[in-house]
Design a protein around this motif. Structure first.
Motif, short mmCIF file in Angstrom:
data_model
loop_
_atom_site.label_atom_id
_atom_site.label_comp_id
_atom_site.label_asym_id
_atom_site.label_seq_id
_atom_site.Cartn_x
_atom_site.Cartn_y
_atom_site.Cartn_z
N ASP A 431 0.98 -1.11 0.12
CA ASP A 431 0.39 -0.27 0.17
C ASP A 431 0.72 1.19 -0.01
OD1 ASP A 431 -2.18 1.59 0.35
OD2 ASP A 431 -2.37 1.83 2.58
N LYS A 432 2.13 0.93 0.57
CA LYS A 432 3.15 2.67 1.08
C LYS A 432 3.35 2.56 -0.23
CE LYS A 432 3.86 1.65 5.55
NZ LYS A 432 5.18 1.83 7.02
N MET A 433 4.18 1.50 -1.09
CA MET A 433 4.68 1.83 -2.02
C MET A 433 4.26 2.47 -3.42
SD MET A 433 7.62 0.67 -0.77
CE MET A 433 8.84 1.27 -2.36
N ASN A 434 2.83 2.32 -3.74
CA ASN A 434 2.03 2.53 -4.18
C ASN A 434 1.40 3.92 -4.20
OD1 ASN A 434 1.16 0.26 -5.94
ND2 ASN A 434 -0.41 -0.86 -4.42
N LEU A 435 1.31 3.92 -2.76
CA LEU A 435 1.05 5.41 -3.21
C LEU A 435 2.51 6.43 -2.79
CD1 LEU A 435 -1.32 5.44 0.40
CD2 LEU A 435 -1.85 5.93 -1.58
N ARG A 436 3.24 5.89 -3.03
CA ARG A 436 4.49 6.56 -3.14
C ARG A 436 5.22 7.06 -4.23
NH1 ARG A 436 10.73 4.96 -1.62
NH2 ARG A 436 11.58 6.89 -2.56
N ALA A 437 4.59 6.09 -5.13
CA ALA A 437 5.15 5.88 -6.42
C ALA A 437 3.40 7.73 -7.30
CB ALA A 437 4.00 4.89 -7.27
N ALA A 438 2.66 7.04 -6.59
CA ALA A 438 1.41 8.02 -7.09
C ALA A 438 2.03 9.19 -7.00
CB ALA A 438 0.49 8.02 -6.65
N ALA A 439 2.12 9.47 -5.22
CA ALA A 439 2.98 10.89 -4.57
C ALA A 439 3.97 11.02 -5.51
CB ALA A 439 3.15 10.96 -3.27
N GLU A 440 5.11 10.71 -5.72
CA GLU A 440 6.03 10.88 -6.75
C GLU A 440 5.80 11.53 -8.34
OE1 GLU A 440 8.13 7.43 -6.39
OE2 GLU A 440 10.01 8.24 -5.17
N ASP A 441 4.68 10.93 -8.90
CA ASP A 441 4.40 11.68 -9.92
C ASP A 441 4.17 12.75 -9.63
OD1 ASP A 441 5.16 8.85 -11.44
OD2 ASP A 441 3.03 8.58 -11.58
N ALA A 442 3.01 12.77 -8.64
CA ALA A 442 2.77 14.13 -8.67
C ALA A 442 3.52 15.10 -7.94
CB ALA A 442 1.31 14.25 -7.57
N VAL A 443 4.39 14.61 -7.26
CA VAL A 443 5.62 15.84 -6.74
C VAL A 443 6.70 16.22 -8.64
CG1 VAL A 443 7.62 15.84 -5.61
CG2 VAL A 443 5.23 16.01 -4.10
N LEU A 444 7.11 15.74 -9.25
CA LEU A 444 7.42 15.46 -10.03
C LEU A 444 7.06 16.59 -10.82
CD1 LEU A 444 9.08 12.15 -10.50
CD2 LEU A 444 10.40 14.55 -9.88
N ASN A 445 5.58 16.37 -11.02
CA ASN A 445 4.58 16.99 -12.34
C ASN A 445 4.56 18.70 -11.56
OD1 ASN A 445 2.45 17.57 -13.94
ND2 ASN A 445 3.05 16.40 -14.80
N CYS A 446 4.04 18.22 -10.40
CA CYS A 446 3.77 19.95 -9.58
C CYS A 446 4.71 20.88 -9.77
CB CYS A 446 3.08 20.14 -8.03
SG CYS A 446 1.38 19.38 -7.68
N ARG A 447 6.16 19.86 -9.48
CA ARG A 447 8.01 20.63 -9.62
C ARG A 447 7.61 21.18 -10.66
NH1 ARG A 447 12.20 16.99 -7.97
NH2 ARG A 447 11.48 17.22 -5.70
N SER A 448 7.43 20.48 -12.15
CA SER A 448 7.99 21.51 -12.82
C SER A 448 6.67 22.32 -13.60
CB SER A 448 7.29 19.92 -14.21
OG SER A 448 7.67 20.49 -15.45
N ALA A 449 5.39 22.42 -13.22
CA ALA A 449 4.45 23.15 -13.75
C ALA A 449 4.82 24.38 -13.05
CB ALA A 449 3.48 22.63 -12.84
N ALA A 450 5.29 23.99 -11.36
CA ALA A 450 6.03 25.45 -10.83
C ALA A 450 6.60 26.40 -11.03
CB ALA A 450 6.21 24.88 -9.02
N LYS A 451 7.76 25.23 -12.07
CA LYS A 451 9.01 25.95 -12.20
C LYS A 451 8.35 26.38 -14.19
CE LYS A 451 11.89 23.01 -14.17
NZ LYS A 451 13.44 22.07 -14.48
N ASP A 452 8.10 25.92 -14.63
CA ASP A 452 7.84 25.82 -16.02
C ASP A 452 7.22 26.25 -16.40
OD1 ASP A 452 10.60 24.63 -17.14
OD2 ASP A 452 10.10 23.17 -16.15
N GLY A 453 5.31 26.67 -15.33
CA GLY A 453 4.62 26.82 -16.11
C GLY A 453 3.03 25.93 -15.95
#
Length: 570
Positions: A431-453
């Motif tokens: 359960d943790k690993m699945n949630l971690r994978a989803a959270a990592e995707d969210a964080v990377l996309n949010c980081r890129s959105a905050a930086k690049d638009g």
């Protein structure tokens, strides 16, 4: 006369097997694609009776494609190409592997089936195709806008497959710490998700070799309270290698000599490049790391972010180690304590509370010059922060172009250095690993959105630009047509048989349909670089596959593709 068999697999057979393999992988990925997709179970371990079995459940495209296995060389090479090149999408924006492969499969079939490659050399055709992709990407980038907190929540909601708790937690982190926060995802030892705050700076370059990993669970290298050495120039001359050797001998190697009375000194080596000519020296270090557990040493090389690297070295208090052309200038700087000798180079170090690296980035927690003795931001840090903020404002006021403005913003955001550990909780390890994978995707996309638009998700940005190109008067380009049809195929998988109605509705409303609400609510958003990274990856995959016109397997006996030297089948 008997036929002569060889290890040569001719182009016709290569193309056939490439197409078949791409289709097999695309079919497997389509099962988990989009909000309506289901999880794929990956068997990790199983005993001979099938009783004790270990499974991972995932919807992540990159995890699925790297877990697919084939028996034969061409098929395995295609799978390897997809695994390696889609890693770029994962690193940049977190998600998009499945889209990239589905679109790539459709484009590959079209280019083959329509005989495009009979009209010229593959390299020339690929050049034309990549020129179209570059033009589409430029138009996509021009459509981006600045990120908002609502965008963060909506991006996270999509990336986590509608997990409202994770999305709200991520929203709260950005609300509290701002878009400059650097968020790192790992698992918690508890059921609940935790958020921890640190001060530091981040370099988008990871460890040089996996031998430096000492946290196997998170695949990271952690060095606490290290001495940090910053080489300003590549380590590619005898003098630079002498400096490196002096540091390692004093800090590390002497501690592992027989009957040594010394303790190893935690050490981090930063350099722009380590010359291939010195590979034998580096191999000695790798052997040491592999033979002795927990050696407190980390190498980070191939650093490209020169300005951010300079800021990190300054905030850690490093005296940079550089080359000199003029020996007189070098001698004067040695006398002033600004240039090292083999005897003094060990004192050219900076410090931080901890340096933590994975294969993509290196984090510096609490650099020594960031705070004064009272725990407040130091004058040096404050002065530099004000300077960087002025540079960003100047770039915007003078309209210096998006490239210069983004570069100035990235440097400023890195310097502000607020880092967050996002520790994902769960009931079970799976359960943790699945949630971690989803959270990592969210964080990377949010980081890129905050930086690049921000732009729209669901592959809409690319589809919209391709549609606009096709609608332009007297415009005609076969590569635009092929790409457009490939994106329509993806929409068919995503939205079902009525996909053309959805596509037209998306154009009319200027945004993709939200499958969860069945409305064009402008909430299907993503980093503006999502579709750009997907197209860049498709370009790399197709270039590599189409410019390969034959295979030479290990020996004729391994040529399962049944071809003789003339290209005829057995």
């Amino acid at each position: 006369m008997s036929k002569i068999y060889s290890n040569i697999v001719p182009e016709t057979k290569v193309r056939e097997k490439q197409k078949e393999t791409l289709q097999i992988i695309a079919n497997a990925l389509s099962k988990s694609f989009g909000p309506k997709g289901s999880t794929t179970a990956i068997v990790k371990n199983m005993d001979k009776n099938g009783v004790n079995i270990s499974l991972d459940y995932t919807k992540d495209g990159h995890t699925i494609v790297k877990s697919i296995a084939f028996d034969y060389p061409i098929e395995r090479s295609v799978q390897n190409i997809l695994t390696e090149l889609t890693r770029y999408v994962v690193k940049e924006v977190g998600d998009g592997t499945t889209s990239a492969i589905l679109i790539c499969n459709s484009v590959f079939k079209c280019l083959c089936d329509r005989g495009v490659f009979s009209t010229g050399l593959p390299a020339d055709i690929i050049t034309k195709f990549n020129t179209v992709i570059s033009g589409v990407n430029k138009r996509i980038l021009d459509k981006g806008r600045e990120c908002t907190l609502d965008d963060i929540y909506n991006i996270a909601l999509i990336a986590t497959n509608n997990n409202e708790d994770l999305s709200k937690t991520l929203y709260n982190v950005y609300e509290k710490f701002g878009f400059d926060a650097y968020i790192d995802v790992s698992t918690s030892n508890e059921i609940n998700t935790l958020v921890k705050e640190y001060d530091g700076m981040t370099l988008d370059t990871g460890f040089t070799d996996i031998c430096f990993v000492n946290d196997k669970k998170n695949n990271t290298a952690i060095v606490k309270n290290p001495k940090i050495y910053a080489f300003q120039d590549p380590i590619d001359t005898p003098e630079m290698l002498t400096f490196l050797d002096a540091i390692l001998q004093h800090n590390i190697l002497r501690a592992y000599q027989p009957k040594s009375v010394y303790e190893p000194i935690p050490t981090v080596i930063l350099c722009k490049a380590l010359s291939p000519d010195n590979s034998s020296y580096f191999e000695t270090i790798v052997r040491l790391m592999n033979s002795i557990p927990n050696v407190p040493l980390l190498f980070v090389s191939d650093i490209r972010q020169e300005d951010i690297y300079e800021d990190i070295a300054k905030m850690c208090g490093c005296k940079v180690i550089k080359k000199y052309i003029d020996p007189d200038i070098q001698q004067k700087e040695i006398e002033a304590g600004l240039a090292p000798t083999p005897e003094t180079v060990i004192d050219f170090c900076g410090e931080a509370g901890e340096v933590n690296a994975d294969q993509y980035r290196t984090k510096f927690y609490r650099p020594s010059k960031m705070y004064d003795e009272n725990g407040e931001y130091s004058q040096e840090y404050t002065t530099m922060l004000n300077y960087l903020e002025t540079q960003v404002k100047k770039a915007k006021d003078n309209d210096e172009g998006i490239t210069k403005i983004d570069k100035a913003k990235r440097r400023l955001n890195s310097f502000k250095g607020c880092m967050i550990d996002f520790l994902v909780g769960g009931i079970t390890t799976s359960d943790k690993m699945n949630l971690r994978a989803a959270a990592e995707d969210a964080v990377l996309n949010c980081r890129s959105a905050a930086k690049d638009g921000v732009g729209y998700g669901a592959n809409f940005m690319a589809l919209q630009v391709l549609h606009e190109l096709k609608e332009e008067e007297n415009f005609s380009n076969i590569y635009v047509d092929i790409l457009y049809e490939a994106y329509l195929e993806v929409y068919k998988i995503l939205y079902g048989d009525n996909y053309m109605t959805v596509v037209q509705g998306s154009f009319d409303n200027g945004c993709p349909l939200n499958i969860r609400t069945n409305e064009y609510d402008h909430k299907v958003v993503s980093s503006i670089r999502s579709d750009i990274c997907i197209l860049e990856t498709i370009s790399k995959i197709l270039t590599l596959m189409f410019t390969t016109n034959q295979y030479l397997v290990q020996a004729p006996v391994y040529n399962v593709y049944c071809a003789d030297e003339s290209g005829e089948e057995k």
